[in-house]
Motif scaffolding. Structure first.
Motif, short mmCIF file in Angstrom:
data_model
loop_
_atom_site.label_atom_id
_atom_site.label_comp_id
_atom_site.label_asym_id
_atom_site.label_seq_id
_atom_site.Cartn_x
_atom_site.Cartn_y
_atom_site.Cartn_z
N LYS A 173 -58.40 9.37 17.06
CA LYS A 173 -57.17 8.62 16.92
C LYS A 173 -56.13 9.46 16.38
N PRO A 174 -54.78 9.13 16.23
CA PRO A 174 -53.98 10.02 15.65
C PRO A 174 -53.95 9.96 14.13
N ILE A 175 -53.62 11.25 13.72
CA ILE A 175 -53.66 11.49 12.16
C ILE A 175 -52.19 11.03 11.98
N VAL A 176 -51.89 9.98 11.01
CA VAL A 176 -50.63 9.62 10.50
C VAL A 176 -50.55 9.73 9.19
N ALA A 177 -49.51 10.77 8.97
CA ALA A 177 -49.60 10.89 7.25
C ALA A 177 -48.58 9.60 6.97
N PRO A 178 -48.81 9.28 5.69
CA PRO A 178 -48.08 8.31 5.14
C PRO A 178 -46.58 8.71 4.77
N GLY A 179 -45.46 7.81 5.46
CA GLY A 179 -44.06 8.08 5.58
C GLY A 179 -43.55 9.11 6.39
N VAL A 180 -44.52 9.73 7.21
CA VAL A 180 -44.03 10.81 8.20
C VAL A 180 -42.94 10.37 9.25
N GLU A 181 -43.11 9.10 9.74
CA GLU A 181 -42.04 8.66 10.73
C GLU A 181 -40.75 8.29 10.02
N SER A 182 -40.75 7.83 8.78
CA SER A 182 -39.23 7.56 8.22
C SER A 182 -38.67 8.89 7.76
N ALA A 183 -39.59 10.05 7.43
CA ALA A 183 -39.26 11.19 7.18
C ALA A 183 -38.50 12.00 8.28
N ALA A 184 -39.05 11.65 9.22
CA ALA A 184 -38.61 12.32 10.51
C ALA A 184 -37.28 11.77 11.13
N SER A 185 -37.40 10.45 10.98
CA SER A 185 -36.12 9.77 11.41
C SER A 185 -34.90 10.00 10.65
N ALA A 186 -35.11 9.93 9.24
CA ALA A 186 -34.21 9.86 8.36
C ALA A 186 -33.73 11.32 8.10
N THR A 187 -34.35 12.44 8.23
CA THR A 187 -33.93 13.84 8.04
C THR A 187 -33.47 14.86 9.26
N VAL A 188 -34.19 14.71 10.30
CA VAL A 188 -34.17 15.40 11.70
C VAL A 188 -32.83 15.55 11.72
N PRO A 189 -31.90 14.46 12.01
CA PRO A 189 -30.47 14.83 12.28
C PRO A 189 -29.72 15.68 11.26
N LEU A 190 -29.93 15.80 9.97
CA LEU A 190 -29.47 16.42 8.94
C LEU A 190 -29.97 17.75 9.29
N ALA A 191 -31.14 18.03 9.34
CA ALA A 191 -31.94 19.53 9.88
C ALA A 191 -31.14 20.07 10.85
N THR A 192 -31.21 19.10 11.81
CA THR A 192 -30.33 19.61 13.19
C THR A 192 -28.95 20.24 13.04
N ALA A 193 -28.25 19.36 12.38
CA ALA A 193 -26.89 19.93 12.11
C ALA A 193 -26.61 21.27 11.19
N ALA A 194 -27.79 21.26 10.17
CA ALA A 194 -27.86 22.54 9.36
C ALA A 194 -28.11 23.69 10.55
N PRO A 234 -44.03 16.61 0.36
CA PRO A 234 -45.17 16.98 -0.44
C PRO A 234 -46.88 16.63 0.43
N ASN A 235 -47.34 17.45 1.10
CA ASN A 235 -48.56 17.42 1.49
C ASN A 235 -48.55 16.78 2.90
N GLN A 236 -47.66 16.25 3.47
CA GLN A 236 -47.39 15.63 4.77
C GLN A 236 -47.68 16.78 5.91
N GLY A 237 -47.60 17.97 5.56
CA GLY A 237 -47.75 19.15 6.57
C GLY A 237 -49.33 19.70 6.53
N TYR A 238 -50.09 18.78 5.68
CA TYR A 238 -51.27 19.37 5.57
C TYR A 238 -52.29 18.48 6.01
N ILE A 239 -53.74 18.54 6.44
CA ILE A 239 -54.80 17.76 6.48
C ILE A 239 -56.04 18.16 5.75
N TYR A 240 -56.88 17.41 5.52
CA TYR A 240 -58.06 17.49 5.13
C TYR A 240 -59.10 17.52 6.05
#
Length: 232
Positions: free
Chosen positions: A170-191, A120-126
């Motif tokens: 500077k980079p806009i870094v959403a809270p938790g975005v790095e862990s979400a990417a590393s934990a979920t991307v392999p599963l998404a790729t497999a799907a 939620p909200n990680q894919g949006y910026i203000y």
């Protein structure tokens, strides 16, 4: 008859030229004109984000210069891709449109929202105005009262209503975005791989409106060329 052939050939040439003009954005080539964004451009290519950007009909890229990119250099590529995808706004905004759109705190969609891994909200910026009219950016996933620490540096270049490149500080870094990417991307790729195995055509991207127009014009140009050959 000679006049008719010349007119048809000229029309075919104009159509071909127009087609090449609207064929689409090449973000790599566009950024390549500015050496200060070499690292940013390199990562867009390596993570395949450049291909996704080029497929959009309207896009705004919040670019980082090499000095700002240094803070991402030690991160895994999945994390860098996730972070940089939040720097791609899936609509056209130049500096003027940002000033008009921001209101007090405008929420804008980024490419990360369509990644399949955004929480939620990680894919949006203000977008907001701070200090004395300075345009600033912040993750919509941040705490409600979090300060805006990323500001607009300058407008780099734009193609009206199609593509805009703006430099941010500077980079806009959403809270938790790095862990979400590393934990979920392999599963998404497999799907995705499983879906491709079941139905390759189902996941084929639809051509953009520019591509469709180009294909139609190519057909017209081909027909004109045939008429010219018949007239010879």
């Amino acid at each position: 008859m000679g006049y008719t052939r010349s007119s048809l050939l000229f029309l075919a040439f104009v159509l071909a030229l127009f087609c090449s003009t609207i064929h689409g954005l090449d973000i790599t080539k566009l950024l390549g004109q500015y050496p200060e964004y070499a690292q940013f451009n390199k990562y867009l290519t390596e993570t395949k984000l450049a291909d996704q950007i080029n497929s959009l009909n309207a896009v705004t890229v919040l670019a980082l210069d090499d000095a700002a990119m240094a803070s991402l250099s030690a991160k895994p590529q999945d994390a860098v891709k996730a972070i940089l995808s939040t720097h791609v706004l899936v609509n056209f905004y130049d500096e003027k449109k940002l000033m008009e759109a921001e209101g007090s705190r405008a929420k804008v969609e980024t490419l990360f929202q369509s990644s399949g891994v955004a929480k939620p909200n990680q894919g949006y910026i203000y977008v907001a105005l701070i200090n004395e009219g300075e345009i600033a950016f912040g993750s919509a996933a941040a705490a409600p009262n979090a300060p805006f620490e990323v500001v607009l540096v300058r407008s780099v270049t734009s193609q009206p209503d199609a593509a805009s490149i703006l430099q941010v500080s500077k980079p806009i870094v959403a809270p938790g975005v790095e862990s979400a990417a590393s934990a979920t991307v392999p599963l998404a790729t497999a799907a995705v791989a499983d879906n491709i195995a079941q139905s390759p055509a189902a996941l084929a991207p639809a051509p953009s409106s520019a591509s469709r127009v180009c294909m139609e014009l190519a057909g017209v140009a081909s027909a004109i060329a045939s008429l010219v050959m018949l007239a010879l």
